[in-house]
Design a protein around this motif. Sequence first.
Motif, short mmCIF file in Angstrom:
data_model
loop_
_atom_site.label_atom_id
_atom_site.label_comp_id
_atom_site.label_asym_id
_atom_site.label_seq_id
_atom_site.Cartn_x
_atom_site.Cartn_y
_atom_site.Cartn_z
N ALA A 117 0.83 -1.20 0.00
CA ALA A 117 0.00 0.00 0.00
C ALA A 117 0.87 1.26 0.00
O ALA A 117 1.97 1.28 0.54
CB ALA A 117 -0.91 -0.01 1.23
N GLY A 118 0.35 2.30 -0.61
CA GLY A 118 1.03 3.58 -0.59
C GLY A 118 2.29 3.61 -1.44
O GLY A 118 3.24 4.28 -1.09
N ARG A 119 2.33 2.85 -2.49
CA ARG A 119 3.48 2.79 -3.40
C ARG A 119 4.75 2.29 -2.73
O ARG A 119 5.85 2.53 -3.20
CB ARG A 119 3.71 4.16 -4.04
N ASN A 120 4.59 1.59 -1.63
CA ASN A 120 5.74 0.99 -0.96
C ASN A 120 6.14 -0.28 -1.68
O ASN A 120 5.29 -1.01 -2.18
CB ASN A 120 5.42 0.66 0.50
N ILE A 121 7.40 -0.55 -1.69
CA ILE A 121 7.93 -1.77 -2.29
C ILE A 121 8.73 -2.49 -1.22
O ILE A 121 9.57 -1.91 -0.55
CB ILE A 121 8.81 -1.46 -3.51
N ARG A 122 8.42 -3.77 -1.06
CA ARG A 122 9.13 -4.61 -0.09
C ARG A 122 9.85 -5.71 -0.85
O ARG A 122 9.40 -6.17 -1.88
CB ARG A 122 8.15 -5.22 0.89
N TYR A 123 10.96 -6.14 -0.28
CA TYR A 123 11.72 -7.23 -0.88
C TYR A 123 11.87 -8.34 0.15
O TYR A 123 12.09 -8.10 1.33
CB TYR A 123 13.11 -6.74 -1.32
N THR A 124 11.77 -9.57 -0.32
CA THR A 124 11.93 -10.74 0.52
C THR A 124 13.09 -11.56 -0.01
O THR A 124 13.17 -11.82 -1.21
CB THR A 124 10.65 -11.60 0.52
N LEU A 125 13.97 -11.97 0.88
CA LEU A 125 15.09 -12.82 0.52
C LEU A 125 14.66 -14.27 0.60
O LEU A 125 14.00 -14.68 1.56
CB LEU A 125 16.24 -12.56 1.51
N TYR A 126 14.99 -15.07 -0.41
CA TYR A 126 14.67 -16.50 -0.37
C TYR A 126 15.83 -17.29 -0.95
O TYR A 126 16.59 -16.81 -1.78
CB TYR A 126 13.36 -16.81 -1.12
N SER A 127 15.97 -18.51 -0.48
CA SER A 127 17.03 -19.40 -0.95
C SER A 127 16.53 -20.17 -2.16
O SER A 127 15.42 -20.71 -2.14
CB SER A 127 17.42 -20.37 0.16
N TYR A 128 17.34 -20.23 -3.20
CA TYR A 128 16.96 -21.02 -4.37
C TYR A 128 16.81 -22.50 -4.00
O TYR A 128 16.04 -23.23 -4.61
CB TYR A 128 18.00 -20.89 -5.47
N ALA A 129 17.54 -22.94 -2.98
CA ALA A 129 17.50 -24.34 -2.58
C ALA A 129 16.13 -24.75 -2.06
O ALA A 129 15.75 -25.91 -2.15
CB ALA A 129 18.55 -24.61 -1.50
N THR A 130 15.36 -23.82 -1.50
CA THR A 130 14.07 -24.18 -0.91
C THR A 130 12.98 -24.42 -1.95
O THR A 130 11.86 -24.72 -1.60
CB THR A 130 13.60 -23.09 0.07
N GLY A 131 13.32 -24.31 -3.23
CA GLY A 131 12.37 -24.65 -4.29
C GLY A 131 12.14 -26.15 -4.40
O GLY A 131 11.19 -26.59 -5.04
N LYS A 132 13.00 -26.93 -3.77
CA LYS A 132 12.86 -28.39 -3.77
C LYS A 132 12.40 -28.84 -2.39
O LYS A 132 12.59 -28.14 -1.41
CB LYS A 132 14.21 -29.04 -4.08
#
Length: 138
Positions: A117-132
Amino acid sequence: MRLTQGTFSFLPDLSEKQIRAQVEYCLKNGWAINVEFTDDPHPRNSYWDMWGLPMFDAKDAAAILYEVHACRKAYPDRYIKVNAYDSTRGWETTRLSFIVNRPPVEPGFGLRRQEAAGRNIRYTLYSYATGKPEGERY
């Protein structure tokens, strides 16, 4: 991409001699040592699986290194770390933690962009390994 968590993480991997020296340092200071492993290396994942029980009464580095080698044998494709816990009144915390084993390939991390909301941008860090699924990540 190399995972950089814990003490010495920006240095090359520790040799067996260097690992022994660190374990001896911990024992000399009276710290309890435990060994942990995981296949989810996210920086906020502080709940790694414990290998055995914490070694409160260990006085010889060989006993700790035996457990490290046993964990490496059982989980050669996981991250394994050694933690040293100081139970001195007033400290009562982990004083030293370092990685002693890494998977052969470290896929790294990515960022997910999320508009809020309010033109805010959030980023989340994720591990590529957790795709499995767990247990098949490496």
